[in-house]
Design an enzyme around this catalytic site. Sequence first.
Site, short mmCIF file in Angstrom:
data_model
loop_
_atom_site.label_atom_id
_atom_site.label_comp_id
_atom_site.label_asym_id
_atom_site.label_seq_id
_atom_site.Cartn_x
_atom_site.Cartn_y
_atom_site.Cartn_z
N ALA A 79 0.87 -1.17 0.00
CA ALA A 79 0.00 0.00 0.00
C ALA A 79 0.91 1.23 0.00
O ALA A 79 2.07 1.15 0.43
CB ALA A 79 -0.88 -0.02 1.24
N GLY A 81 0.72 -5.11 0.81
CA GLY A 81 -0.43 -5.19 -0.09
C GLY A 81 -0.08 -5.82 -1.44
O GLY A 81 -0.95 -6.40 -2.09
N GLU A 118 -0.19 -9.45 -0.80
CA GLU A 118 -1.59 -9.81 -0.62
C GLU A 118 -2.32 -9.86 -1.96
O GLU A 118 -3.17 -10.73 -2.20
CB GLU A 118 -2.24 -8.81 0.34
CG GLU A 118 -1.62 -8.93 1.74
CD GLU A 118 -2.02 -7.82 2.68
OE1 GLU A 118 -1.81 -6.63 2.33
OE2 GLU A 118 -2.55 -8.11 3.77
N GLU A 138 4.68 -5.13 7.09
CA GLU A 138 3.85 -4.14 7.81
C GLU A 138 4.30 -3.96 9.25
O GLU A 138 4.25 -2.86 9.80
CB GLU A 138 2.38 -4.57 7.78
CG GLU A 138 1.69 -4.34 6.45
CD GLU A 138 1.76 -5.54 5.51
OE1 GLU A 138 2.64 -6.40 5.71
OE2 GLU A 138 0.94 -5.59 4.58
C1 HXC Z 1 5.08 4.43 -1.02
C2 HXC Z 1 7.04 3.53 -1.72
C3 HXC Z 1 6.67 2.26 -1.26
C4 HXC Z 1 5.38 2.14 -0.64
C5 HXC Z 1 8.63 2.09 -2.13
N1 HXC Z 1 8.26 3.37 -2.25
N2 HXC Z 1 7.68 1.39 -1.52
N3 HXC Z 1 6.26 4.60 -1.60
N4 HXC Z 1 4.63 3.26 -0.55
N5 HXC Z 1 4.91 0.98 -0.19
C6 HXC Z 1 9.06 4.47 -2.87
C7 HXC Z 1 10.21 4.89 -1.99
O1 HXC Z 1 9.78 5.81 -1.02
C8 HXC Z 1 11.12 5.52 -3.01
O2 HXC Z 1 10.64 6.83 -3.30
C9 HXC Z 1 10.91 4.67 -4.25
O3 HXC Z 1 9.66 3.99 -4.07
C10 HXC Z 1 11.97 3.60 -4.43
O4 HXC Z 1 12.10 2.88 -3.24
P1 HXC Z 1 13.46 2.71 -2.41
O5 HXC Z 1 13.10 2.44 -1.02
O6 HXC Z 1 14.38 3.84 -2.69
O7 HXC Z 1 14.06 1.39 -3.12
P2 HXC Z 1 15.00 0.31 -2.45
O8 HXC Z 1 16.04 0.94 -1.61
O9 HXC Z 1 15.44 -0.58 -3.59
O10 HXC Z 1 14.05 -0.54 -1.50
C11 HXC Z 1 13.00 -1.28 -2.01
C12 HXC Z 1 12.04 -1.71 -0.86
C13 HXC Z 1 11.62 -0.49 -0.05
C14 HXC Z 1 12.76 -2.72 0.04
C15 HXC Z 1 10.85 -2.42 -1.52
O11 HXC Z 1 11.13 0.50 -0.96
C16 HXC Z 1 10.55 -0.73 0.95
O12 HXC Z 1 10.79 -1.30 2.00
N6 HXC Z 1 9.30 -0.31 0.64
C17 HXC Z 1 8.21 -0.40 1.56
C18 HXC Z 1 7.67 -1.81 1.61
C19 HXC Z 1 6.54 -1.92 2.63
O13 HXC Z 1 6.72 -1.62 3.82
N7 HXC Z 1 5.36 -2.34 2.18
C20 HXC Z 1 4.21 -2.53 3.03
C21 HXC Z 1 3.39 -1.27 3.02
S1 HXC Z 1 2.05 -1.36 4.13
P3 HXC Z 1 11.68 8.08 -3.46
O14 HXC Z 1 10.74 9.26 -3.56
O15 HXC Z 1 12.53 8.06 -2.26
O16 HXC Z 1 12.41 7.75 -4.72
C22 HXC Z 1 0.88 -2.28 3.34
C23 HXC Z 1 -0.41 -2.47 4.07
C24 HXC Z 1 -1.50 -3.10 3.22
O17 HXC Z 1 1.06 -2.74 2.26
C25 HXC Z 1 -2.86 -3.03 3.89
C26 HXC Z 1 -3.44 -1.66 3.91
C27 HXC Z 1 -4.84 -1.62 4.50
#
Ligand code: HXC
Length: 261
Positions: free
Chosen positions: A66, A112, A115, A135
């Site tokens: 998400a 997400g 999922e 998460e």
């Molecule tokens: C918003 C995101 C994002 C996300 C990555 N980005 N994932 N933005 N939401 N989920 C953005 C980063 O901020 C960054 O923006 C760009 O994408 C590239 O990501 P990097 O982090 O620079 O890449 P990298 O170092 O290669 O790392 C990749 C990664 C990391 C390991 C996948 O991005 C990461 O941990 N992302 C979050 C994963 C996560 O926590 N997902 C769960 C979300 S909660 P900029 O502007 O800096 O370039 C969820 C809940 C679902 O899903 C249910 C809801 C009700």
Amino acid sequence: MEWNNIRLEGHEGWALLTIDRPKVLNALNRETLDELEQALDRVEESGDIRALIITGSGEKAFVAGADIKELREIPSAHEAERLAEKGQALFSRLEELPVPVIMAAGGFALGGGFELALSGDILLASEKARFGLPEVNLGILPGYGGTQRLARLVGKSTAKYYALTGEMIPAEEAYRLGIVQKVVPHEQLLPEAKSLARTLSKQAPVAMNFIKKSINQGAETDLKTGLRLEASHFGTVFNTEDRMEGMDAFLEKRKASFRGK
Ligand code: HXC
């Protein structure tokens, strides 16, 4: 229709749906969920799409979850719950779509995104794919069905391990756990998914729909009820022209041509 975050491409008998926000690793914001809903309407209305592939754009990610920027701004428990319900409804609709859904993950499929991948019928991964429920690292829990679908797939203990640690699951390990059906070299991912979609698009559509129903509904019930469901669906499919075509084609030693009737 113009969409900002996704692309839907029609082919002969199948379609390719790409989540297209590569700058944020295809993170799912609300608008993307709405657009996915509209794309599913389009797929169901079309009548001639018999298999659907879902993938993410860019080299790095399927979907990295998400959109955390959007999640950060959610003001209340009530609104968070509504968002979880919105995504859950969309993913359940995907799971129950009458046509088979192939998920093609070529990179991060997290939160997400994992999922979403778990809501398809067949999950293909490239060697670069990484799955996970991170998460917990954000102080929240999976909300689009991850605690439920992963636990049903791999068992409670393994699901707890990954949801509590947030550890990523490499493609080969996901294959070993039965999450992924096939791991292919990165550049082979889309060709493999397309070839599978073409194969499925030639199978009998009503039979495929009821195979999905039997397995999905049966997995949520006891064996006796599941067997009843199977027998009932078996009967229903016998009302189709396609079952005559399938059996005639076999007996006449030719390829069947299914019409979805
Ligand atoms: C918003 C995101 C994002 C996300 C990555 N980005 N994932 N933005 N939401 N989920 C953005 C980063 O901020 C960054 O923006 C760009 O994408 C590239 O990501 P990097 O982090 O620079 O890449 P990298 O170092 O290669 O790392 C990749 C990664 C990391 C390991 C996948 O991005 C990461 O941990 N992302 C979050 C994963 C996560 O926590 N997902 C769960 C979300 S909660 P900029 O502007 O800096 O370039 C969820 C809940 C679902 O899903 C249910 C809801 C009700």
